[in-house]
Write a protein that holds these residues in place. Structure first.
Motif, mmCIF file in Angstrom:
data_model
loop_
_atom_site.group_PDB
_atom_site.id
_atom_site.type_symbol
_atom_site.label_atom_id
_atom_site.label_comp_id
_atom_site.label_asym_id
_atom_site.label_seq_id
_atom_site.Cartn_x
_atom_site.Cartn_y
_atom_site.Cartn_z
ATOM 1 N N LEU A 1 -103.367 19.514 -33.641
ATOM 2 C CA LEU A 1 -102.772 20.975 -32.985
ATOM 3 C C LEU A 1 -101.669 20.428 -32.272
ATOM 4 O O LEU A 1 -100.867 21.536 -32.054
ATOM 5 N N ALA B 1 -98.702 22.420 -33.570
ATOM 6 C CA ALA B 1 -98.688 23.565 -33.585
ATOM 7 C C ALA B 1 -98.538 24.390 -32.046
ATOM 8 O O ALA B 1 -98.973 25.283 -31.635
ATOM 9 N N LEU C 1 -102.418 25.864 -38.001
ATOM 10 C CA LEU C 1 -103.506 26.412 -37.151
ATOM 11 C C LEU C 1 -104.817 26.091 -37.501
ATOM 12 O O LEU C 1 -105.803 26.504 -36.745
ATOM 13 N N LEU D 1 -107.374 24.646 -35.493
ATOM 14 C CA LEU D 1 -107.993 25.450 -34.567
ATOM 15 C C LEU D 1 -109.372 26.132 -34.933
ATOM 16 O O LEU D 1 -110.163 26.504 -33.908
ATOM 17 N N VAL E 1 -112.005 24.118 -34.352
ATOM 18 C CA VAL E 1 -112.488 23.814 -32.963
ATOM 19 C C VAL E 1 -113.174 25.126 -32.738
ATOM 20 O O VAL E 1 -114.336 25.082 -32.194
ATOM 21 N N VAL E 2 -112.839 26.483 -32.994
ATOM 22 C CA VAL E 2 -113.421 27.752 -32.597
ATOM 23 C C VAL E 2 -114.934 27.629 -33.132
ATOM 24 O O VAL E 2 -115.887 28.000 -32.377
#
Lengths: 322, 370
Positions: free
Chosen positions: B326, B329, B342, B345, B348-349
């Motif tokens: 990341l 980004a 992204l 991300l 991760v989320v």
């Protein structure tokens, strides 16, 4: 309270000097890269001048003594100014952003939490639960990037930093105050989201707990209106952990805002702290951390007082002890 | 007694005879979201375990010709003929106005996607060298499922190999903070007095301490030339050193409410040692509660590791984690031109959400009053 601050300041100082090297060595590394040549004598002289040749606990002792007796927080090596001046430049804005974020957190999360509890397993509850978890799941610095990108796509202006070019030149006046507020939106959302989601979860769980208790049933059986049950009975009991979490949320705002402020280029203390730590500008970093610690301790005290005002049981316990 | 009734009765009996853990498992299985999260996490961990096999490329392969390539489109039909999944050849051209490489598909060249192709050599679980990968493109075609990064490396492979770090650090960290939290918390709650006061002060200071300076100081204290494995271990220790306080507090609270119970007094009178009472008689009593809290602690560890690596304080290349990925980004312009950066991300989320839902389900399941 004061011992806690003293311990924190001691630990802060210890941790800051933990990485190998000091400001002089990082300064010399930088200048050597630009072609300057230093002799060992010059280096030692610099160290002696800044007082860096003494062991760290002696440095801490002198630093503390200056703070306590002269109100002198030391000298920032990288800004070449007294630390206090550097901090004062940004302290107002830092506190403003933190307070607005906190207000946002509670104004948004309390109603949503109450709604979620009163309408458990409704579409709205699921929606807010999902958003709440999402807000806790996304690291807030990346939320910052995404929101800035979105604002750039939708409005055409990248909202980076708290001030526009024009504000930096003319200062903040009434006519551009709206613009300033607009620029506050993204930082407040970014810094406040994780705290907001946490409070929503707490309020929801607490309210559900209270609603299943006997006294709620009694009140309902006696014909007390639902509105009164929610706001006068359940909420009053449910809000305790939220109030006692006040200081925690303050410290998470400070931490959260450090990373997000670096990404969003906000003129608050976070980025200063980050560079100060990186350059080992120890008095500056130490003072910022000390100020934050004091603010957090004050926050704890305020939340304890609020808790006492709110909950007669806690007042009663106190009186019993006295 | 009719057949149905007897069955019900049996069920009832099995309900009352079931151990606490069986009850918990049954309740957890009823929680749809938690069950789904469990499957998802199982899948993610399987992919991480077989990471080198699943990822078509490795961490060191870079290619200046494929910088910042957008995700490759997978086609099935070529000029009306069905030939199964394939990609077209990749053609790049420098745009002389923006000086950036722009990519086009060269429909004359066709590379089919196959199972079990040969790719870069790796050691399977460090045991035996092999070149087989789960899937890949034949010959010298390029397949970037998630696009490529600024050094022309396949982002899909990097996300998978990064998950080996990002998914396991929280686990190891949790174990360390579990041991610390239980030991310190139980000592504090069981003995009370001076021990309790000292431990409480330490916890107070540690938890009111902002985490970023701690990360910076501790990770700056790690020398930069140590091997990846040791680095990994240090980062884990840093993260878990900060997160045991919450657990210690919970354990302490439980001990204070339990230490005056009759069975503790009985054990004391029977001459059981303090450590035995703590670990054998008291801790198992609220183990389920602790496990719930641990599950809920993992997401914050994942975010902690990601933030550390994002700031350049955590894992350093050539090793990679989601936070390291990341880093690319970090500013608006790079996301505007290369939105696929992204994708880590999302990983991760999704992981953090899954752990949160699982923890939520576990909490409901562990609560005996529901």
């Amino acid at each position: 309270m004061i011992p806690t601050v003293l311990i924190i300041s001691f630990v802060v100082f210890f941790i800051i000097q933990l990485p190998p090297g000091d400001y002089v060595s990082s300064y010399i590394a930088k200048m050597s890269a630009e072609g300057e040549i230093f002799t060992q004598e010059m280096i030692d002289e610099m160290r002696a001048e800044y007082g860096l040749d003494r062991p760290w606990y002696i440095q801490y002792f002198y630093w503390m003594m200056d703070i306590l007796f002269h109100g002198d927080f030391g000298y920032s090596f990288s800004y070449l100014r007294p630390v206090w001046d550097v901090i004062m430049d940004r302290l107002g804005l830092t506190i403003a952003v933190s307070l607005i974020t906190m207000a946002f957190t509670y104004l948004v999360s309390l109603p949503i939490g109450i709604y979620s509890a009163n309408h458990q397993y409704s579409v709205g509850d699921y929606l807010f639960t999902f958003i709440g978890f999402l807000g806790m799941a996304a690291p807030n610095f990346l939320l910052a990037i995404i929101l800035m990108y979105a604002s750039y796509v939708w409005t055409g202006t990248p909202y980076i930093g708290l001030f526009s070019q024009e504000m930096l030149q003319n200062g903040i006046h009434l006519y551009n105050f709206g613009e300033f507020l607009k620029r506050l939106i993204i930082p407040v959302i970014v810094i406040g989201t994780s705290g907001t989601c946490g409070v929503i979860r707490t309020v929801r769980a607490q309210m559900l707990d209270e609603q299943s208790k006997q006294y709620t049933l009694t009140a309902r059986a006696k014909g007390v209106s639902e509105r009164k049950i929610t706001y006068k009975y359940c909420l009053r009991a449910a809000i305790n952990p939220v109030v006692s979490g006040l200081s925690n949320s303050l410290s998470s705002i400070f931490t959260g805002s450090t990373i997000s402020a670096i990404v969003m280029n906000l003129a608050i203390q976070g980025p200063v702290l980050y560079t100060a730590l990186k350059n080992q500008d120890m008095y500056l970093a130490g003072t910022i951390l000390l100020v934050q610690a004091v603010l957090i301790v004050i926050g704890t005290l305020l939340s304890d007082i609020a808790l006492g005002l709110l909950d007669p049981r806690i007042r009663f316990e106190q009186q019993k002890e006295d | 007694m009719s057949e149905k009734k007897r069955k019900n009765h049996q069920n009832d009996e099995s309900y009352f005879l079931a151990s606490q853990w069986t009850l918990m498992r049954r309740k957890l299985m009823k929680h749809g979201l938690a069950r789904f999260s469990m499957v998802l996490l199982g899948l993610l961990y399987c992919i991480a375990i077989f990471g080198n096999f699943v990822a078509p490329s490795d961490l060191v392969a870079y290619n200046a010709k494929t910088k910042n390539c957008p995700p490759t489109k997978i086609h099935w039909v070529h000029e009306g003929d069905f030939i199964g999944p394939f990609v077209y050849g990749l053609e790049s051209e420098r745009n002389m106005e923006t000086f950036q490489l722009e990519y086009r598909e060269d429909t004359a060249r066709i590379y089919r996607i196959r199972w079990f192709v040969d790719g870069p050599e790796y050691k399977f679980w460090g045991l035996f060298p092999t070149t087989k990968h789960l899937f890949g493109v034949e010959d010298d075609g390029y397949l970037f499922l998630f696009g490529s990064d600024s050094m022309g490396r396949d982002l899909f492979s990097r996300v998978i190999l990064g998950s080996q770090v990002s998914l396991t650090i929280p686990f190891v960290g949790t174990v360390i903070s579990f041991v610390l939290g239980v030991l310190i918390g139980s000592a504090s709650g069981y003995f009370g007095g001076v021990v309790d006061t000292v431990v409480q002060r330490i916890i107070e200071v540690l938890s009111s301490f902002p985490s970023i300076p701690l990360w910076m100081a501790l990770s700056a204290a790690i020398p930069s030339d140590i091997p990846v494995v040791r680095m990994y271990l240090y980062i884990t220790i840093i993260i878990s050193l900060l997160s045991w306080t919450k657990l210690a507090r919970i354990v302490r609270g439980k001990f204070i409410s339990l230490r005056n119970e009759d069975f503790v007094t009985a054990a004391k009178l029977a001459g059981v040692s303090d450590l035995q009472i703590m670990l054998k008689h008291l801790v198992p009593g609220f183990m389920s509660y602790l496990i719930v809290n641990l599950t809920l602690e993992i997401p914050s560890m994942i975010i902690g590791e990601t933030s550390m690596s994002f700031l350049g304080l955590g894992i350093r290349s050539p090793a990679t984690s989601w936070g390291v990925l990341l880093q690319e980004a970090q500013d608006i312009s790079s996301i505007a031109s290369y939105p696929w950066r992204l994708i880590p991300l999302i990983a991760v989320v999704v992981t953090v959400l899954a752990f949160n839902f699982l923890g939520d389900g576990l909490r409901d399941a562990a609560d005996p009053y529901k």
